[in-house]
Scaffold this motif. Structure first.
Motif, PDB file in Angstrom:
ATOM      1  N   SER A 127      27.217 -48.084 -26.035  1.00  0.00           N
ATOM      2  CA  SER A 127      27.675 -47.223 -27.129  1.00  0.00           C
ATOM      3  C   SER A 127      28.947 -46.440 -26.794  1.00  0.00           C
ATOM      4  CB  SER A 127      26.573 -46.232 -27.502  1.00  0.00           C
ATOM      5  OG  SER A 127      26.282 -45.382 -26.403  1.00  0.00           O
ATOM      6  N   ILE A 128      29.455 -46.583 -25.557  1.00  0.00           N
ATOM      7  CA  ILE A 128      30.596 -45.774 -25.135  1.00  0.00           C
ATOM      8  C   ILE A 128      31.878 -46.253 -25.803  1.00  0.00           C
ATOM      9  CG2 ILE A 128      32.056 -45.117 -23.192  1.00  0.00           C
ATOM     10  CD1 ILE A 128      29.614 -45.241 -21.417  1.00  0.00           C
ATOM     11  N   SER A 129      32.659 -45.311 -26.327  1.00  0.00           N
ATOM     12  CA  SER A 129      33.969 -45.654 -26.876  1.00  0.00           C
ATOM     13  C   SER A 129      35.037 -45.012 -25.999  1.00  0.00           C
ATOM     14  CB  SER A 129      34.083 -45.208 -28.330  1.00  0.00           C
ATOM     15  OG  SER A 129      33.827 -43.799 -28.439  1.00  0.00           O
ATOM     16  N   THR A 130      35.611 -43.909 -26.416  1.00  0.00           N
ATOM     17  CA  THR A 130      36.652 -43.254 -25.637  1.00  0.00           C
ATOM     18  C   THR A 130      36.055 -42.519 -24.433  1.00  0.00           C
ATOM     19  OG1 THR A 130      38.055 -42.971 -27.575  1.00  0.00           O
ATOM     20  CG2 THR A 130      38.481 -41.509 -25.700  1.00  0.00           C
ATOM     21  N   MET A 131      36.756 -42.588 -23.309  1.00  0.00           N
ATOM     22  CA  MET A 131      36.401 -41.822 -22.118  1.00  0.00           C
ATOM     23  C   MET A 131      37.624 -41.032 -21.677  1.00  0.00           C
ATOM     24  SD  MET A 131      34.125 -44.533 -19.907  1.00  0.00           S
ATOM     25  CE  MET A 131      33.379 -43.256 -18.878  1.00  0.00           C
ATOM     26  N   GLY A 132      37.380 -40.007 -20.879  1.00  0.00           N
ATOM     27  CA  GLY A 132      38.525 -39.234 -20.426  1.00  0.00           C
ATOM     28  C   GLY A 132      38.150 -38.080 -19.522  1.00  0.00           C
ATOM     29  N   TRP A 133      39.133 -37.209 -19.329  1.00  0.00           N
ATOM     30  CA  TRP A 133      38.987 -36.070 -18.439  1.00  0.00           C
ATOM     31  C   TRP A 133      39.496 -34.801 -19.111  1.00  0.00           C
ATOM     32  CZ3 TRP A 133      36.639 -36.722 -13.757  1.00  0.00           C
ATOM     33  CH2 TRP A 133      36.509 -38.029 -13.292  1.00  0.00           C
ATOM     34  N   TYR A 134      38.742 -33.734 -18.932  1.00  0.00           N
ATOM     35  CA  TYR A 134      39.158 -32.391 -19.287  1.00  0.00           C
ATOM     36  C   TYR A 134      39.180 -31.578 -17.993  1.00  0.00           C
ATOM     37  CZ  TYR A 134      38.648 -32.777 -24.386  1.00  0.00           C
ATOM     38  OH  TYR A 134      38.800 -33.109 -25.709  1.00  0.00           O
ATOM     39  N   ARG A 135      39.813 -30.416 -18.056  1.00  0.00           N
ATOM     40  CA  ARG A 135      39.763 -29.509 -16.908  1.00  0.00           C
ATOM     41  C   ARG A 135      39.680 -28.071 -17.392  1.00  0.00           C
ATOM     42  NH1 ARG A 135      45.912 -30.260 -14.419  1.00  0.00           N
ATOM     43  NH2 ARG A 135      47.058 -29.181 -16.099  1.00  0.00           N
ATOM     44  N   ARG A 150      38.564 -24.998 -21.638  1.00  0.00           N
ATOM     45  CA  ARG A 150      38.557 -26.381 -21.171  1.00  0.00           C
ATOM     46  C   ARG A 150      39.565 -27.180 -21.997  1.00  0.00           C
ATOM     47  NH1 ARG A 150      32.827 -29.364 -20.310  1.00  0.00           N
ATOM     48  NH2 ARG A 150      32.542 -27.363 -19.210  1.00  0.00           N
ATOM     49  N   ASP A 151      40.499 -27.825 -21.326  1.00  0.00           N
ATOM     50  CA  ASP A 151      41.583 -28.535 -22.000  1.00  0.00           C
ATOM     51  C   ASP A 151      41.577 -30.018 -21.643  1.00  0.00           C
ATOM     52  OD1 ASP A 151      43.840 -25.771 -21.444  1.00  0.00           O
ATOM     53  OD2 ASP A 151      42.709 -26.275 -23.255  1.00  0.00           O
ATOM     54  N   LEU A 152      42.037 -30.822 -22.593  1.00  0.00           N
ATOM     55  CA  LEU A 152      42.165 -32.254 -22.369  1.00  0.00           C
ATOM     56  C   LEU A 152      43.245 -32.533 -21.329  1.00  0.00           C
ATOM     57  CD1 LEU A 152      41.510 -35.219 -23.241  1.00  0.00           C
ATOM     58  CD2 LEU A 152      43.417 -34.984 -24.847  1.00  0.00           C
ATOM     59  N   VAL A 153      42.929 -33.432 -20.399  1.00  0.00           N
ATOM     60  CA  VAL A 153      43.916 -33.904 -19.428  1.00  0.00           C
ATOM     61  C   VAL A 153      44.423 -35.281 -19.838  1.00  0.00           C
ATOM     62  CG1 VAL A 153      44.328 -34.555 -17.033  1.00  0.00           C
ATOM     63  CG2 VAL A 153      42.843 -32.601 -17.551  1.00  0.00           C
ATOM     64  N   ALA A 154      43.498 -36.196 -20.055  1.00  0.00           N
ATOM     65  CA  ALA A 154      43.864 -37.561 -20.435  1.00  0.00           C
ATOM     66  C   ALA A 154      42.640 -38.250 -21.017  1.00  0.00           C
ATOM     67  CB  ALA A 154      44.380 -38.338 -19.227  1.00  0.00           C
ATOM     68  N   ARG A 155      42.889 -39.248 -21.861  1.00  0.00           N
ATOM     69  CA  ARG A 155      41.790 -40.013 -22.425  1.00  0.00           C
ATOM     70  C   ARG A 155      42.246 -41.451 -22.601  1.00  0.00           C
ATOM     71  NH1 ARG A 155      41.746 -36.832 -28.177  1.00  0.00           N
ATOM     72  NH2 ARG A 155      43.802 -37.481 -28.895  1.00  0.00           N
ATOM     73  N   ILE A 156      41.268 -42.342 -22.675  1.00  0.00           N
ATOM     74  CA  ILE A 156      41.560 -43.763 -22.782  1.00  0.00           C
ATOM     75  C   ILE A 156      40.497 -44.405 -23.665  1.00  0.00           C
ATOM     76  CG2 ILE A 156      40.301 -44.236 -20.609  1.00  0.00           C
ATOM     77  CD1 ILE A 156      42.377 -46.496 -20.120  1.00  0.00           C
ATOM     78  N   THR A 157      40.956 -45.227 -24.607  1.00  0.00           N
ATOM     79  CA  THR A 157      40.025 -45.919 -25.476  1.00  0.00           C
ATOM     80  C   THR A 157      39.463 -47.148 -24.775  1.00  0.00           C
ATOM     81  OG1 THR A 157      41.671 -47.393 -26.457  1.00  0.00           O
ATOM     82  CG2 THR A 157      41.430 -45.198 -27.449  1.00  0.00           C
ATOM     83  N   TYR A 184      34.273 -37.057 -19.594  1.00  0.00           N
ATOM     84  CA  TYR A 184      33.527 -37.122 -20.843  1.00  0.00           C
ATOM     85  C   TYR A 184      33.564 -38.541 -21.386  1.00  0.00           C
ATOM     86  CZ  TYR A 184      37.403 -37.552 -24.154  1.00  0.00           C
ATOM     87  OH  TYR A 184      38.470 -38.013 -24.873  1.00  0.00           O
ATOM     88  N   ALA A 185      32.594 -38.818 -22.230  1.00  0.00           N
ATOM     89  CA  ALA A 185      32.529 -40.119 -22.906  1.00  0.00           C
ATOM     90  C   ALA A 185      31.989 -39.907 -24.309  1.00  0.00           C
ATOM     91  CB  ALA A 185      31.627 -41.070 -22.134  1.00  0.00           C
TER      92      ALA A 185
END
Length: 119
Positions: free
Chosen positions: A30-38, A45-52, A96-97
């Motif tokens: 079921s996972i779609s976008t994953m990424g990192w916050y810091r 907490r802010d978005l660092v990067a994400r990838i579809t 996160y996912a």
């Protein structure tokens, strides 16, 4: 439900590099976008990067050109290569996912890994 396990944080000097990893388990289909916050102390907490799932990426302006996010769908793992680290990059980094089940999007978080950049 998806469980996320981060690794790779630590202490590094200014200008150094670290690579974070985040392995997903559970309902991985079921996972779609994953990424990192810091999140730095006293800050949001802010978005660092994400990838579809298809590999499209987005980066925060503050990390463009220094950080690279990648993903191995076969291993259900997302990575964050961090180069030219600065003291301002010091924070707890959270994986996160997003999962999509019957059209409903849910967010899943790891427990976080500390990154400390010394000056």
């Amino acid at each position: 439900q998806v469980q996320l396990a981060e690794s790779g944080g630590g202490l590094v000097q200014t200008g150094g590099s670290l690579k974070l990893s985040c392995a997903a388990s559970g309902s991985i289909f079921s996972i779609s976008t994953m990424g990192w916050y810091r999140q730095a102390p006293g800050k949001q907490r802010d978005l660092v990067a994400r990838i579809t799932r298809d590999g499209a990426t987005n980066y925060a302006d503050s990390v463009k050109g220094r950080f690279t996010i990648s993903r191995d769908n076969a291993k259900n793992t997302v990575y964050l290569q961090m180069n030219s680290l600065k003291p301002d990059d010091t924070a707890v980094y959270y994986c996160y996912a997003n999962t999509v089940v019957a059209g409903t999007v849910s967010g899943n978080w790891g427990q976080g890994t500390q990154v400390t950049v010394s000056s």
